[in-house]
Design an enzyme around this catalytic site. Structure first.
Site, PDB file in Angstrom:
ATOM      1  N   GLY A 167       5.862  78.505  48.247  1.00  0.00           N
ATOM      2  CA  GLY A 167       6.558  79.532  47.477  1.00  0.00           C
ATOM      3  C   GLY A 167       7.799  78.988  46.791  1.00  0.00           C
ATOM      4  CG  ASP A 168      11.272  77.773  48.966  1.00  0.00           C
ATOM      5  OD1 ASP A 168      12.226  78.430  48.543  1.00  0.00           O
ATOM      6  OD2 ASP A 168      10.875  77.833  50.137  1.00  0.00           O
ATOM      7  CB  SER A 169       6.919  73.883  45.692  1.00  0.00           C
ATOM      8  OG  SER A 169       7.436  73.206  46.818  1.00  0.00           O
ATOM      9  CB  SER A 172      10.987  74.184  42.223  1.00  0.00           C
ATOM     10  OG  SER A 172      11.654  74.488  43.422  1.00  0.00           O
TER      11      SER A 172
END
Length: 397
Positions: A167-169, A172
């Protein structure tokens, strides 16, 4: 050679994963990235997982090519330094909870007044607007509310996590894409800076294919289906005799016929009712059983050799040990080496994507906390006496 982003300056006001990963991509392709960290410990990622000599290996990877400036944003001196930096950079990337920077006097309206051409990338759990904007959000929550977790795993079992902070990636990557599009507008002279609002939830949701119209028109809710690909046949993960697993995608019409020939099942390959995906989906269980029985009689290497000869897309499930040993990864420069501060050499992922003329590069590992304080502050016009006073007042490390 210099990277394609040489000349671009980025200020990173972020911690852990989403904003730092986005800034890392800028740094790998030539941008000057100045990372602001709290003086008491720095980015928490410095102490997350896989510590070597007290510092996370993830930190050395995530912060490579960046400059570290350690300052306290809760002091007037720290806020003033950020304002000076924001006045001189092209992009600010932050992942504070919405409203946090405004409380520090570093919101968009303040920074825009200082630098009308500034692109400000704001990554948060739910975005800068909407009823959930103030809620804390991590990548795992984005995966859950973006629809990814619900569709992941085996039927009838609790959905597992993907295995990495996907999810973070994803946030990003959307952040970098948005920043570059906004920069193109600025550099073309067609307009000034703007805010790029990136939500963790929406970044995951953006990859969820045609789920919304399927639900709206047919009432279809995609469920967990394990390794198979619903509505597309055949595509699944199959066990080999040696305990390995192979993903086989035989879901185009000619590939299906070649796959059935390789399996010794011309009866299925020549069956007119299976010459279209719709027909195969109706008999997917029968097809899957035939493939699974075939792979279970062979080891992983034999399965892959036979399918490669038949020009059927297939791939073994790789662990990190398989990745590091794979000759294709090595030939593509995807396994590189970095030297840590104590002289230890460690293998790390290479850089994506590849450029023919201006490739990205690894110039140095993640820096020590505040390693670039003196150089960055001097470049902003602070004298040695000014810097000493800032240190004495606790604004900088």
């Amino acid at each position: 050679m210099s990277g394609p982003l040489t000349g671009i300056r980025v200020l990173e006001l972020g911690a852990l994963i989403a904003a730092p990963f986005a800034a890392r991509l800028f740094a790998e392709f030539g941008a000057e990235v100045i990372k602001i960290e709290p003086p008491d410990g720095g980015d928490p990622l410095r102490k997350w997982r896989g510590l070597h000599d007290g510092t996370s290996l993830w930190w050395y990877l995530q912060a490579r090519n960046k400059k570290s400036v350690a300052l306290d944003l809760k002091t007037p001196g720290g806020v003033e330094i950020v304002k000076r930096l924001a006045s001189s950079v092209d992009v600010v990337i932050e992942n504070f909870r919405p409203g946090a920077l405004e409380k520090l006097g570093l919101g968009w309206e303040v920074l825009k007044a200082l630098n009308p051409k500034l692109v400000m990338v704001r990554i948060s759990g739910y975005g800068q607007t909407g009823p959930y904007r103030s809620r804390p959000g991590f990548g795992a929550i984005g995966e859950a509310m973006g629809g990814l977790r619900y569709t992941t795993g085996e039927p009838g079992r609790a959905p597992p996590r993907v295995g990495v902070s996907i999810g973070d990636s994803l946030a990003s990557l959307h952040a970098v894409i948005g920043a570059l599009m906004a920069l193109l507008r600025v550099k073309s002279g067609e307009g000034g800076g703007q805010v790029v609002d990136v939500s963790l939830v929406e970044s995951v949701f953006n990859l969820m294919e045609s789920m919304v119209p399927e639900y709206d028109l047919f009432g279809t809710v995609r469920e967990r289906t394990g390794g198979s690909l619903p509505g597309i046949s055949p595509s699944n993960t199959y066990a080999a005799s040696d305990g390995g697993y192979v993903v086989i995608a035989g879901n185009s019409d000619p590939i299906f016929r070649r796959l059935m020939q390789a399996l010794g099942r011309p009866d299925l390959g020549d069956d007119p009712s299976l010459h279209t995906n719709q027909g195969r989906v109706a008999r997917n269980g029968e097809i899957d059983t035939a493939i699974a029985e075939w792979t279970l009689r062979r080891d992983t290497a034999e399965v892959l050799t036979l399918l490669e000869a038949a020009e059927v897309p297939a791939g073994r499930l790789y662990s990190v040990a398989d990745i590091v040993a794979d000759p294709h990864y090595q030939a593509r420069g995807m396994i590189q080496k970095m030297t840590l501060p104590d002289g230890v050499v460690v293998r790390v992922p290479g850089i994506v994507p590849k450029f023919s003329e201006t490739p990205g590069e690894i110039r140095w590992v993640g820096p020590a906390l505040g390693e670039h304080n003196q150089a960055v502050l001097a470049d902003l016009g602070y004298s040695d006496a000014d810097i000493s006073a800032l240190r004495a007042g606790g604004a900088v490390r």
